[in-house]
Scaffold this active site. Sequence first.
Site, PDB file in Angstrom:
ATOM      1  N   CYS A 123       0.835  -1.204   0.000  1.00 17.48           N
ATOM      2  CA  CYS A 123       0.000   0.000   0.000  1.00 17.48           C
ATOM      3  C   CYS A 123       0.872   1.258   0.000  1.00 17.48           C
ATOM      4  O   CYS A 123       1.395   1.664   1.039  1.00 17.48           O
ATOM      5  CB  CYS A 123      -0.928  -0.004   1.216  1.00 17.48           C
ATOM      6  SG  CYS A 123      -1.987   1.451   1.293  1.00 17.48           S
ATOM      7  N   CYS A 180      -0.435   4.116   2.140  1.00 16.29           N
ATOM      8  CA  CYS A 180      -0.222   3.925   3.594  1.00 16.29           C
ATOM      9  C   CYS A 180       1.245   4.164   3.961  1.00 16.29           C
ATOM     10  O   CYS A 180       1.536   4.778   4.977  1.00 16.29           O
ATOM     11  CB  CYS A 180      -0.570   2.505   4.037  1.00 16.29           C
ATOM     12  SG  CYS A 180      -2.031   1.793   3.296  1.00 16.29           S
ATOM     13  N   ASP A 181       2.159   3.622   3.182  1.00 18.44           N
ATOM     14  CA  ASP A 181       3.546   3.526   3.633  1.00 18.44           C
ATOM     15  C   ASP A 181       4.545   4.363   2.832  1.00 18.44           C
ATOM     16  O   ASP A 181       5.718   4.445   3.212  1.00 18.44           O
ATOM     17  CB  ASP A 181       3.998   2.047   3.586  1.00 18.44           C
ATOM     18  CG  ASP A 181       3.170   1.184   4.533  1.00 18.44           C
ATOM     19  OD1 ASP A 181       2.730   1.721   5.565  1.00 18.44           O
ATOM     20  OD2 ASP A 181       2.961  -0.005   4.250  1.00 18.44           O
TER      21      ASP A 181
END
Length: 323
Positions: free
Chosen positions: A141, A144-145
């Site tokens: 992701c 997300c990261d």
Amino acid sequence: MSENIERFKTLILGSGPAGYTAAIYAARADLKPVVYTGMEPGGQLTTTTEVENFPGYPEGIDGPTMMVQLQQQAERFGTDVRIGMATAVEFSDEPGGIHKVTIDDSKVVEAETVIISTGASAKYLGLPSEQRLRGGGVSACAVCDGFFYKGQDVAIVGGGDTAAEEASYLAKICKSVTMLVRKDHMRASKAMQNRVMNISNIDIRFNTEIDEVLGDQVVEGLRMVNNQTGEKEEIAITGLFIAIGHKPNTDIFKGQLDMDETGYILTPGKSTKTNKPGVFASGDVQDKDYRQAVTAAGTGCMAALDAERYLAEVESPEEVEEA
Ligand code: NDP
């Protein structure tokens, strides 16, 4: 026999942000929800480290802690959270009908409403080095990261719309993005292809796959292989993003719920209603476009409100019509 079967007003399958948010709303509406957690209690967020994009956490929060807190919030209002996995379903076609769900292949429970929040699972390549370094630089992701790799060199695998979108996202944050596409063309829409091709710090490598992810504790590099020539090449990177698709966890609902060709449950219009009365779907199981914790939580809330309205309607249809 049937008097031994437990019957609930609202049964929630899955314990990610969608399932627990549905539980918070359903419990506060006195629907006495029961959550069966599924195989991965807490859902996909328990496999990430820091969550920095969920509103309300200015310092960020680690995924597993956030999921424990969501569970505690749901339990505070009386949600009954149980470890267990739905393994078969028999949904009623009748408004007001009772739905049957088998848990762990052994026990059958009944429910007036069911909220499906079983999520989706990111696909991985399956290489041992990739699996070993999940959480140590391998992520599925970018949204997300990606931020953790600010100013660094990263790589992304995949040639679909997700890979193209995530590569453009990463290119804004990272120093360079190497994009590995296994064919000699990308599957992504023409518009997305044009976009990535015009970003100067994205280097697209066609006919290229990963031979091995390099690094002991954290990702330090990548050995790539050209699947036409067999030629291998090593590059230094600190983050590797896998964007080769997701699989919604919907196998047990096949044949009963309407789904798209890739298995996502259809909830037409602005609601979480499925084609079965009293059965609702929220979170990644019905959303292949956004797939964020906050959007999953939003649709979890919608599912609980939809379930509450449905119950009011089947219990006293005249009152609902008048209101
Ligand atoms: P897709 O299935 O569309 O694409 C997956 C990509 O990964 C393909 O390029 C595929 O290669 C590649 N791939 C699969 N397995 C491997 C493997 N083992 N090794 C290397 N590469 C592999 O998934 P997406 O997640 O990209 O998209 C899913 C759906 O969501 C699509 O319908 C997409 O259009 C939609 N979507 C739309 C967006 C938008 O409109 N903004 C944004 C994101 C997704 P190959 O082509 O060789 O099979």
